[in-house]
Design a protein around this motif. Structure first.
Motif, PDB file in Angstrom:
ATOM      1  N   THR A 129     -31.869 -32.721  -2.785  1.00  0.00           N
ATOM      2  CA  THR A 129     -31.008 -33.229  -3.856  1.00  0.00           C
ATOM      3  C   THR A 129     -31.793 -34.180  -4.757  1.00  0.00           C
ATOM      4  O   THR A 129     -31.732 -34.068  -5.991  1.00  0.00           O
ATOM      5  N   PHE A 130     -32.566 -35.076  -4.134  1.00  0.00           N
ATOM      6  CA  PHE A 130     -33.356 -36.007  -4.950  1.00  0.00           C
ATOM      7  C   PHE A 130     -34.516 -35.302  -5.644  1.00  0.00           C
ATOM      8  O   PHE A 130     -34.891 -35.659  -6.760  1.00  0.00           O
ATOM      9  N   GLU A 131     -35.076 -34.283  -4.948  1.00  0.00           N
ATOM     10  CA  GLU A 131     -36.165 -33.525  -5.590  1.00  0.00           C
ATOM     11  C   GLU A 131     -35.670 -32.877  -6.884  1.00  0.00           C
ATOM     12  O   GLU A 131     -36.335 -32.937  -7.919  1.00  0.00           O
ATOM     13  N   LYS A 132     -34.479 -32.285  -6.785  1.00  0.00           N
ATOM     14  CA  LYS A 132     -33.907 -31.632  -7.978  1.00  0.00           C
ATOM     15  C   LYS A 132     -33.705 -32.634  -9.104  1.00  0.00           C
ATOM     16  O   LYS A 132     -33.999 -32.372 -10.262  1.00  0.00           O
ATOM     17  N   LEU A 133     -33.175 -33.798  -8.693  1.00  0.00           N
ATOM     18  CA  LEU A 133     -32.901 -34.842  -9.678  1.00  0.00           C
ATOM     19  C   LEU A 133     -34.206 -35.341 -10.318  1.00  0.00           C
ATOM     20  O   LEU A 133     -34.296 -35.496 -11.541  1.00  0.00           O
ATOM     21  N   ASP A 134     -35.217 -35.544  -9.452  1.00  0.00           N
ATOM     22  CA  ASP A 134     -36.515 -36.021  -9.952  1.00  0.00           C
ATOM     23  C   ASP A 134     -37.145 -35.004 -10.904  1.00  0.00           C
ATOM     24  O   ASP A 134     -37.692 -35.364 -11.945  1.00  0.00           O
ATOM     25  N   ASN A 135     -37.050 -33.710 -10.516  1.00  0.00           N
ATOM     26  CA  ASN A 135     -37.613 -32.664 -11.390  1.00  0.00           C
ATOM     27  C   ASN A 135     -36.933 -32.672 -12.747  1.00  0.00           C
ATOM     28  O   ASN A 135     -37.587 -32.586 -13.787  1.00  0.00           O
ATOM     29  N   LYS A 136     -35.629 -32.771 -12.675  1.00  0.00           N
ATOM     30  CA  LYS A 136     -34.858 -32.766 -13.922  1.00  0.00           C
ATOM     31  C   LYS A 136     -35.263 -33.964 -14.785  1.00  0.00           C
ATOM     32  O   LYS A 136     -35.439 -33.831 -16.002  1.00  0.00           O
ATOM     33  N   LEU A 137     -35.430 -35.093 -14.122  1.00  0.00           N
ATOM     34  CA  LEU A 137     -35.810 -36.310 -14.841  1.00  0.00           C
ATOM     35  C   LEU A 137     -37.211 -36.152 -15.448  1.00  0.00           C
ATOM     36  O   LEU A 137     -37.433 -36.499 -16.611  1.00  0.00           O
TER      37      LEU A 137
END
Lengths: 149, 430
Positions: free
Chosen positions: B82-90
Motif C-alpha cells: 500500500t505504501f509502495e503504491k502511494l510512494d510510486n504515485k508520489l
C-alpha cells in the motif's frame, strides 16, 4: 457374530480413511461490518459470503421488520466460529457453518440494556468485544474475561 | 490530588486508545491512504507534494504498530505494498511537477527573452535606420561624382574614396541586420518550439513593428544595386560573396523559423519567400560580376573567347580555345606559335588567372577542382605540342648564344694581341 465382526472392520476402516488437516486457523484479521438490504440479506465481498439476518433480528428483538438496513458486525475466530453482534443487541451470537447455512451454536449475554457501540477485535485466543463501556474477551463458549475500559 | 487526577486521565486515555476497534483502525488507515492519494492527484506544485510526502512518512510511523493487522486486512495488498503504491504515485507526481515547474521556468525565461529581444531590436533598428540614411546620401554623392569622374582626376580620386566608404557602410549594415537576425536566432528562435501562441504573436508583432522583413529586403536590394552600378573594385567581389553567404546562412535559420511562426499568415509567408528569391538574385549577380571580370581579362589581352558565366562554360570555352591553338600551331610558323603560347600562359594565365582569379573561383565554388584539372591537362597538352618551348627558353638560348659569341670574340682578340706582342719582342730583343 461374523456379520458383527465384518461390520466392525468396515467401521474401523472407514474411520481410518477420514483425513484431518491440522493445525488450522480460521480467524479473520478484523471484523467486517455489513448492512442488510431490504430483504435482510448481507453480503461480504472479501470472504464471499452472504446470509439472511432476519431470523437473528427476530431472535434478538422479537420481530424481523427492522432487519432492512441493519448494520451487523461479523468476525470469525480461530476455531471457525462466527460471532455476530449489532448495535443495541443484548447478546453476541455464535454460529457455525452447516449444510450451506449458519447454525447458531450459542448466545453470549453481554448487556441487559443493549450494547451501544459494539465492535469485535481479533485477538490470539479469543475475540475481543468492545462495547464502549466494557471490553469482553469471548470464545465460542462464552465470556472468558471482562475488563473495564 | 492533582497528581492522582493526571494519572487517572493518562490511564483512562490509554484505555481509550487500547479500546479502539481494529475495524476502525483499518477504516481510518484506508481513509488516510485515500485522502493522501487525492492530495497527490490534486497537488499542483512541488511544495504541496513535499507536504504530502511528510504526511505519508508520518502515517508510516503512526501505523507501523498495526502493520500485522493491516497486512492481513488490506488484502489483496498489504501494508508495505500500500505504501509502495502511494510512494510510486508520489514520485511520478513529483517528476511531473518538476517537469511542469521546469517548463514554467522556461516559459518565464522565454517571455523575458522576448522582452529583451524587443528592446535590442528597437535599438538595432534605430541604428540601422541611421546607417541607411548615410548610405543613401553617400550613394547619391557617388552617382553625382561618377558623372564627372572621367573628366577630372580629382573627381576620380574622390569617387574611389567614396566607393570604399560606401562598401564599408554596406558591410556595417549587413552586420547590423545580421546582428538583429542573430539576436533572434541565438536567443528566441532556438526556443521557438517552447513558445506559446501568445509568445509567437509577440515575436510577430516585434518583427512587424520594426519592419524587420522590409529592412532585410532593403539591405539585399542595396547590395544588388552596388553590384549593378559597378560601385566596387574587383578585389572586393570575394568579400561581397562571403557577406552574401553569411547572410544567407543566417537567413536560412531565421527564415525557416519565421515560416513556422507565420504558418497562418499567407501574406507574410509570401514576403519570406520573396526574400529567399532576392538572396539568390544577390548571389547570382555577384557570380555574374566575377565571371564578367574574368571575361574582361581575356578581352583586355585581346584574346577572343566566347562569353562564359559558369564553371562549365569557362572550362569548355578555354579547352576549345586551346584546342584551336594546338590545331593551328601545326600549320603556322614556329616562332609565332611559341609567341602565342608564351603570351597566353605567362602573361594571362599565370599572372592574372592562376594567381588572382583561380583561387577566388575555387574558394567560392564557381569552378570545381575537376574542371580546373581538365583545363590544366589541356594546357599541358598545348605545352607538349609546343615541344616544351616557350619564350623564356628562347630568351635563355639567345643569352647563351650571345655569351658564347662574346667569349669567342674576346678569346680571338686576346690571341691576336699575344701574337702581335711576340712579333714585336722578336724584332726588338733586349
Amino acid at each position: 457374530m461374523r456379520v458383527l465382526f465384518f461390520a466392525l472392520v468396515v467401521f474401523i476402516l472407514q474411520a481410518c480413511s477420514s483425513v484431518i488437516l491440522e493445525p488450522a486457523d480460521f480467524s479473520w484479521p478484523a471484523e467486517v461490518v455489513m448492512s442488510a438490504d431490504n430483504d435482510g440479506n448481507v453480503f461480504e465481498k472479501r470472504y464471499s459470503m452472504t446470509f439472511n439476518i432476519k431470523p437473528l433480528i427476530k431472535a434478538e428483538f422479537g420481530d424481523s421488520v427492522s432487519a432492512a438496513g441493519k448494520e451487523i458486525r461479523l468476525i470469525r475466530n480461530k476455531n471457525g466460529f462466527y460471532f455476530i453482534v449489532s448495535k443495541n443487541f443484548k447478546n453476541v451470537y455464535t454460529f457455525l457453518m452447516k449444510d450451506g447455512k449458519l447454525k447458531s451454536s450459542g448466545k453470549i449475554e453481554i448487556s441487559e440494556t443493549g450494547i451501544e457501540s459494539p465492535a469485535f477485535n481479533q485477538r490470539n485466543n479469543f475475540i475481543e468485544l468492545l462495547t464502549g463501556k466494557q471490553n469482553f474477551n469471548l470464545t465460542e463458549e462464552g465470556i472468558e474475561e471482562k475488563k473495564n475500559e | 490530588m492533582n497528581k492522582l487526577l493526571i494519572i487517572f486521565l493518562i490511564v483512562f486515555s490509554a484505555g481509550l486508545l487500547n479500546a479502539q476497534s481494529d475495524f476502525e483502525k483499518i477504516q481510518n488507515f484506508k481513509q488516510k491512504i485515500e485522502s493522501l492519494n487525492k492530495e497527490i492527484e490534486s497537488a499542483d506544485s512541488l511544495s504541496q507534494l513535499e507536504a504530502v510526502m511528510t504526511k505519508i512518512e508520518s502515517l508510516k510511523l503512526k501505523s507501523e504498530a498495526d502493520k500485522e493487522l493491516l497486512d492481513k486486512a488490506l488484502y489483496p495488498d498489504d501494508y508495505t505494498k500500500t505504501f509502495e503504491k502511494l510512494d510510486n504515485k508520489l514520485n511520478i507526481a513529483i517528476q511531473n511537477a518538476s517537469q511542469i515547474s521546469a517548463l514554467e521556468e522556461e516559459v518565464t525565461e522565454a517571455q523575458s527573452l522576448i522582452l529583451k529581444l524587443q528592446q535590442d531590436i528597437t535599438i538595432l533598428t534605430e541604428s540601422e535606420a541611421k546607417l541607411r540614411q548615410e548610405n543613401t546620401a553617400l550613394y547619391n554623392e557617388i552617382m553625382r561624382i561618377k558623372k564627372n569622374a572621367a573628366r577630372s582626376k580629382e573627381a576620380s580620386d574622390s569617387l574611389k574614396t567614396l566607393t570604399g566608404k560606401l562598401k564599408d557602410l554596406i558591410l556595417k549594415r549587413d552586420a547590423f541586420i545580421a546582428g538583429i537576425i542573430d539576436s533572434f536566432f541565438t536567443t528566441s528562435f532556438q526556443k521557438m518550439n517552447e513558445f506559446s501562441q501568445t509568445d509567437k504573436a509577440d515575436v510577430i508583432a516585434t518583427i512587424k513593428s520594426n519592419n524587420l522583413l522590409d529592412k532585410i529586403k532593403e539591405l539585399i536590394n542595396d547590395n544588388i544595386v552596388i553590384i549593378d552600378k559597378n560601385l566596387f573594385i574587383p578585389e572586393d567581389l570575394e568579400e561581397y560573396k562571403k557577406e552574401q553567404k553569411k547572410f544567407t546562412q543566417n537567413w536560412k535559420k531565421f527564415g525557416s523559423s519565421l515560416v513556422d511562426i507565420y504558418a497562418s499568415q499567407n501574406e507574410s509567408k509570401k514576403e519570406i519567400y520573396e526574400i529567399d528569391f532576392m538572396l539568390s538574385e544577390w548571389d547570382k549577380k555577384i557570380n555574374n560580376k566575377i565571371w564578367a571580370e574574368v571575361n574582361s581579362i581575356f578581352a583586355n589581352y585581346n584574346i577572343q573567347l566566347d562569353q562564359f558565366s559558369s564553371g562549365s562554360d569557362f572550362e569548355s570555352v578555354l579547352i576549345n580555345y586551346i584546342q584551336k591553338e594546338i590545331d593551328s600551331s601545326k600549320i603556322s610558323d614556329n616562332i609565332d606559335r611559341v609567341k602565342n603560347y608564351s603570351y597566353f600562359t605567362e602573361d594571362i594565365w599565370e599572372k592574372e588567372i592562376s594567381e588572382k582569379w583561380m583561387p577566388v573561383l575555387l574558394r567560392n565554388g564557381l569552378l570545381t577542382e575537376k574542371q580546373k584539372e581538365n583545363i590544366d591537362d589541356k594546357m599541358d597538352e598545348w605545352s607538349d605540342a609546343m615541344g616544351g618551348f616557350s619564350m623564356t627558353w628562347i630568351y635563355i638560348v639567345g643569352v647563351v648564344v650571345l655569351i658564347a659569341i662574346i667569349t669567342f670574340w674576346n678569346s680571338r682578340r686576346l690571341k691576336k694581341k699575344n701574337e702581335e706582342q711576340s712579333i714585336s719582342n722578336e724584332k726588338n730583343p733586349v
